[in-house]
Design a protein around this motif. Sequence first.
Motif, PDB file in Angstrom:
ATOM      1  N   LEU A 139      10.565 -37.417  -2.465  1.00 57.33           N
ATOM      2  CA  LEU A 139      11.326 -37.566  -3.711  1.00 57.33           C
ATOM      3  C   LEU A 139      12.318 -38.717  -3.624  1.00 57.33           C
ATOM      4  CD1 LEU A 139      11.996 -33.798  -4.534  1.00 57.33           C
ATOM      5  CD2 LEU A 139      10.296 -35.314  -5.563  1.00 57.33           C
ATOM      6  N   ALA A 140      12.802 -39.011  -2.430  1.00 51.50           N
ATOM      7  CA  ALA A 140      13.724 -40.141  -2.279  1.00 51.50           C
ATOM      8  C   ALA A 140      13.068 -41.459  -2.659  1.00 51.50           C
ATOM      9  CB  ALA A 140      14.244 -40.205  -0.843  1.00 51.50           C
ATOM     10  N   GLU A 141      11.737 -41.515  -2.580  1.00 50.15           N
ATOM     11  CA  GLU A 141      11.008 -42.716  -2.972  1.00 50.15           C
ATOM     12  C   GLU A 141      11.159 -43.022  -4.463  1.00 50.15           C
ATOM     13  OE1 GLU A 141       7.949 -44.814  -1.331  1.00 50.15           O
ATOM     14  OE2 GLU A 141       9.913 -44.859  -0.372  1.00 50.15           O
ATOM     15  N   LEU A 142      11.501 -42.031  -5.261  1.00 50.18           N
ATOM     16  CA  LEU A 142      11.555 -42.220  -6.706  1.00 50.18           C
ATOM     17  C   LEU A 142      12.917 -42.674  -7.200  1.00 50.18           C
ATOM     18  CD1 LEU A 142       9.550 -39.099  -7.932  1.00 50.18           C
ATOM     19  CD2 LEU A 142       8.729 -41.286  -7.072  1.00 50.18           C
ATOM     20  N   ASP A 143      13.913 -42.699  -6.330  1.00 48.46           N
ATOM     21  CA  ASP A 143      15.272 -42.973  -6.793  1.00 48.46           C
ATOM     22  C   ASP A 143      15.650 -44.452  -6.853  1.00 48.46           C
ATOM     23  OD1 ASP A 143      15.796 -40.377  -7.331  1.00 48.46           O
ATOM     24  OD2 ASP A 143      16.793 -39.961  -5.438  1.00 48.46           O
ATOM     25  N   PRO A 144      15.450 -45.233  -5.799  1.00 47.42           N
ATOM     26  CA  PRO A 144      16.024 -46.588  -5.823  1.00 47.42           C
ATOM     27  C   PRO A 144      15.263 -47.527  -6.746  1.00 47.42           C
ATOM     28  CG  PRO A 144      14.747 -46.276  -3.832  1.00 47.42           C
ATOM     29  CD  PRO A 144      14.762 -44.954  -4.540  1.00 47.42           C
ATOM     30  N   GLN A 145      15.963 -48.130  -7.674  1.00 48.74           N
ATOM     31  CA  GLN A 145      15.424 -49.136  -8.574  1.00 48.74           C
ATOM     32  C   GLN A 145      16.341 -50.357  -8.534  1.00 48.74           C
ATOM     33  OE1 GLN A 145      12.372 -48.669 -10.426  1.00 48.74           O
ATOM     34  NE2 GLN A 145      12.372 -47.147  -8.806  1.00 48.74           N
ATOM     35  N   PRO A 146      15.870 -51.514  -9.013  1.00 50.98           N
ATOM     36  CA  PRO A 146      16.737 -52.696  -8.988  1.00 50.98           C
ATOM     37  C   PRO A 146      18.087 -52.479  -9.657  1.00 50.98           C
ATOM     38  CG  PRO A 146      14.487 -53.331  -9.499  1.00 50.98           C
ATOM     39  CD  PRO A 146      14.510 -51.829  -9.485  1.00 50.98           C
ATOM     40  N   ASP A 147      18.097 -51.617 -10.696  1.00 44.70           N
ATOM     41  CA  ASP A 147      19.365 -51.364 -11.379  1.00 44.70           C
ATOM     42  C   ASP A 147      20.135 -50.199 -10.768  1.00 44.70           C
ATOM     43  OD1 ASP A 147      17.846 -49.214 -12.121  1.00 44.70           O
ATOM     44  OD2 ASP A 147      18.000 -49.540 -14.285  1.00 44.70           O
ATOM     45  N   GLY A 148      19.601 -49.637  -9.661  1.00 47.21           N
ATOM     46  CA  GLY A 148      20.287 -48.544  -8.989  1.00 47.21           C
ATOM     47  C   GLY A 148      19.982 -47.177  -9.546  1.00 47.21           C
ATOM     48  N   GLY A 149      19.194 -47.079 -10.612  1.00 47.92           N
ATOM     49  CA  GLY A 149      18.893 -45.801 -11.235  1.00 47.92           C
ATOM     50  C   GLY A 149      17.540 -45.270 -10.816  1.00 47.92           C
ATOM     51  N   PRO A 150      17.207 -44.031 -11.204  1.00 45.91           N
ATOM     52  CA  PRO A 150      15.925 -43.445 -10.839  1.00 45.91           C
ATOM     53  C   PRO A 150      14.774 -44.036 -11.643  1.00 45.91           C
ATOM     54  CG  PRO A 150      17.127 -41.953 -12.265  1.00 45.91           C
ATOM     55  CD  PRO A 150      18.053 -43.102 -11.967  1.00 45.91           C
ATOM     56  N   ASP A 151      13.574 -43.906 -11.116  1.00 47.48           N
ATOM     57  CA  ASP A 151      12.362 -44.354 -11.798  1.00 47.48           C
ATOM     58  C   ASP A 151      11.928 -43.234 -12.755  1.00 47.48           C
ATOM     59  OD1 ASP A 151       9.917 -45.209 -12.627  1.00 47.48           O
ATOM     60  OD2 ASP A 151       9.170 -45.719 -10.637  1.00 47.48           O
ATOM     61  N   LEU A 152      12.430 -43.291 -13.982  1.00 47.28           N
ATOM     62  CA  LEU A 152      12.181 -42.202 -14.922  1.00 47.28           C
ATOM     63  C   LEU A 152      10.703 -42.056 -15.253  1.00 47.28           C
ATOM     64  CD1 LEU A 152      15.215 -42.565 -17.353  1.00 47.28           C
ATOM     65  CD2 LEU A 152      14.911 -40.954 -15.456  1.00 47.28           C
ATOM     66  N   ALA A 153       9.985 -43.172 -15.296  1.00 41.96           N
ATOM     67  CA  ALA A 153       8.548 -43.088 -15.580  1.00 41.96           C
ATOM     68  C   ALA A 153       7.833 -42.294 -14.495  1.00 41.96           C
ATOM     69  CB  ALA A 153       7.961 -44.485 -15.701  1.00 41.96           C
ATOM     70  N   ALA A 154       8.220 -42.504 -13.247  1.00 44.19           N
ATOM     71  CA  ALA A 154       7.600 -41.758 -12.154  1.00 44.19           C
ATOM     72  C   ALA A 154       7.935 -40.277 -12.246  1.00 44.19           C
ATOM     73  CB  ALA A 154       8.049 -42.321 -10.815  1.00 44.19           C
ATOM     74  N   TRP A 155       9.176 -39.957 -12.563  1.00 44.79           N
ATOM     75  CA  TRP A 155       9.576 -38.561 -12.676  1.00 44.79           C
ATOM     76  C   TRP A 155       8.804 -37.852 -13.794  1.00 44.79           C
ATOM     77  CZ3 TRP A 155      11.989 -35.857  -9.182  1.00 44.79           C
ATOM     78  CH2 TRP A 155      12.841 -36.503  -8.277  1.00 44.79           C
ATOM     79  N   ARG A 156       8.345 -38.596 -14.796  1.00 47.12           N
ATOM     80  CA  ARG A 156       7.614 -37.995 -15.911  1.00 47.12           C
ATOM     81  C   ARG A 156       6.109 -38.007 -15.706  1.00 47.12           C
ATOM     82  NH1 ARG A 156      11.551 -41.453 -19.813  1.00 47.12           N
ATOM     83  NH2 ARG A 156      13.326 -40.001 -19.809  1.00 47.12           N
ATOM     84  N   THR A 163      18.195 -32.129 -10.978  1.00 44.43           N
ATOM     85  CA  THR A 163      17.201 -31.111 -10.623  1.00 44.43           C
ATOM     86  C   THR A 163      16.960 -31.103  -9.121  1.00 44.43           C
ATOM     87  OG1 THR A 163      16.121 -31.351 -12.772  1.00 44.43           O
ATOM     88  CG2 THR A 163      14.831 -30.338 -11.007  1.00 44.43           C
ATOM     89  N   VAL A 164      16.792 -32.289  -8.545  1.00 47.84           N
ATOM     90  CA  VAL A 164      16.565 -32.379  -7.103  1.00 47.84           C
ATOM     91  C   VAL A 164      17.774 -31.858  -6.339  1.00 47.84           C
ATOM     92  CG1 VAL A 164      16.178 -33.969  -5.186  1.00 47.84           C
ATOM     93  CG2 VAL A 164      14.917 -34.266  -7.312  1.00 47.84           C
ATOM     94  N   ALA A 165      18.970 -32.182  -6.806  1.00 49.95           N
ATOM     95  CA  ALA A 165      20.177 -31.703  -6.128  1.00 49.95           C
ATOM     96  C   ALA A 165      20.242 -30.182  -6.123  1.00 49.95           C
ATOM     97  CB  ALA A 165      21.414 -32.296  -6.797  1.00 49.95           C
ATOM     98  N   THR A 166      19.859 -29.545  -7.224  1.00 47.63           N
ATOM     99  CA  THR A 166      19.856 -28.086  -7.284  1.00 47.63           C
ATOM    100  C   THR A 166      18.832 -27.506  -6.321  1.00 47.63           C
ATOM    101  OG1 THR A 166      20.609 -28.057  -9.585  1.00 47.63           O
ATOM    102  CG2 THR A 166      19.468 -26.096  -8.792  1.00 47.63           C
ATOM    103  N   TRP A 167      17.621 -28.074  -6.316  1.00 48.89           N
ATOM    104  CA  TRP A 167      16.592 -27.589  -5.391  1.00 48.89           C
ATOM    105  C   TRP A 167      17.036 -27.777  -3.943  1.00 48.89           C
ATOM    106  CZ3 TRP A 167      13.773 -30.952  -2.091  1.00 48.89           C
ATOM    107  CH2 TRP A 167      12.864 -30.277  -1.252  1.00 48.89           C
TER     108      TRP A 167
END
Length: 373
Positions: A123-140, A211-215
Motif C-alpha cells: 500500500l505504501a507504493e500508492l502514496d508518493p506522487q510528484p505533488d506529495g499526494g496519494p495516487d487516487l486513480a490507483a486507490w479506485r 482508511t489505511v491508517a485505521t486498518w
Amino acid sequence: MTTDAYDHAAVCELLGAWAVHALPPSEQHAIPRHLADCADCAAEAERLRETVRLLDGPDAPTAAAEPGTAARNEPNPMVMSEPTPATRNAALARILAVRPPAPRTAPHAEPYAAAVAALRALLAELDPQPDGGPDLAAWRTPVIHDWTVQDTVAHLIAADEHLAAHLGLPANHPQDPQGAAAPGDTDWRTAWDTRTHRVIAHERTRPPTATVATWRAQASALLACPAANDPELAARAATLVGVRLPVAEHFLIRAFETWIHADDIGRALGRPVPPPPAAHLWRLVRLAVRILGLALGPTAEPVALTVTDAARSTEWILGAEGEPVRAELVLDPVDFCLLMGGRLAPEAVPRAALGDEAAVRTVLGRAARLAWL
C-alpha cells in the motif's frame, strides 16, 4: 510523523517501502537519520539497497547525495535512486519474500504479522506522487467483488473486528445494533457481509490514507494485545466466522485473509505479491485442511489429499475413517490456499488425481464453498 517518532520498530516497518523509494519525501529523507545510529537497521537497509541495485542492473544511475552533504565518488548507501516501474515491482516482491515480520510476536501470530507487513509495504507504493499526494486513480482500481483498493482495505478493517472484538479491543466505527463481530451468531455470514458493507460505505467518505491508517492501527493493536504474545491465552477457544478454534488459529485465519486480499490488490495493480514464507504457508495449509475435513464430515467418501511442492509433501485422509480410499488428489500449497480462499474455481485448480472423479469433485467443491473472502 516527526523524526523523533521514528523508533526502531517504526523504521523496521518502513524499510521495505523506503528501499524502493515508495515513501513520501518527508519520510524518505528522515529514515537515514535513524540508520546513522542503528547498526541493525543500517545493515538491513544496505541489504535492501543492494537488492534494488542488482535488480536495476549495472547501468542504473547512482544515487544523489543527501542534501547538505558533500558528493563522493561512491553512491550514498542511505539514498535510493528512482527505480523503473518494472524494477520497483520486482524489488517489492523480493523484499516482501525475505523481510522478517514486524513487530515481534509469539510464533502463533507471526504469519499475521508478516502478512500485515507485506500489505503495508504494498500500500505504501500508492502514496508518493510528484505533488506529495496519494495516487487516487490507483486507490479506485477495481479489485474483487465490487470493491476498489480502498474498499478492500476497508473490508479488512471489518473482518479483523471479529477477532479484535473478542479480544476486547475498541471498535473503529459505530457498532451495528447486534454488535460488530456477532461471534456466536449462527448466521455469521450475514453479520459478516452487513458489517463489511457498513464499514466500506463509511470509509468511502474518507481519504484512502485515513482508511489505511485505521486498518494499520487495528492490526497493530491485534499484534500488541496479550493473546498475540501469550501462547496460553491464545490456546483458549473462540467461535468466530462460524468455526470454533483456538485464538491462535484465528490469528492464522487473519493471516490467510490478509495475504489473499494483498494478492487481490497486487494482481489488480500489476504489482506482484509473493506467497507467505514457506513456514507460514504450510501452517495455513494445515489449518485449511483441518477446516476442510470438518466441513466434509465423517461420512464423505475417503480421499487421500496430498499437498506438495519442491521442498515438502504431506498427505491427509479426508472423509470416512476405516473405509477404503476412493481417490487420490494432489495439489500445490499455494493453489490449495487459493482454492480455499475462493480465488481458484474447482474445475480450474491445477491438480493430479486418480480414482473416483466424483469423490475428487466433492472435495474440491466443498473447499471452494468454504470461501467467504
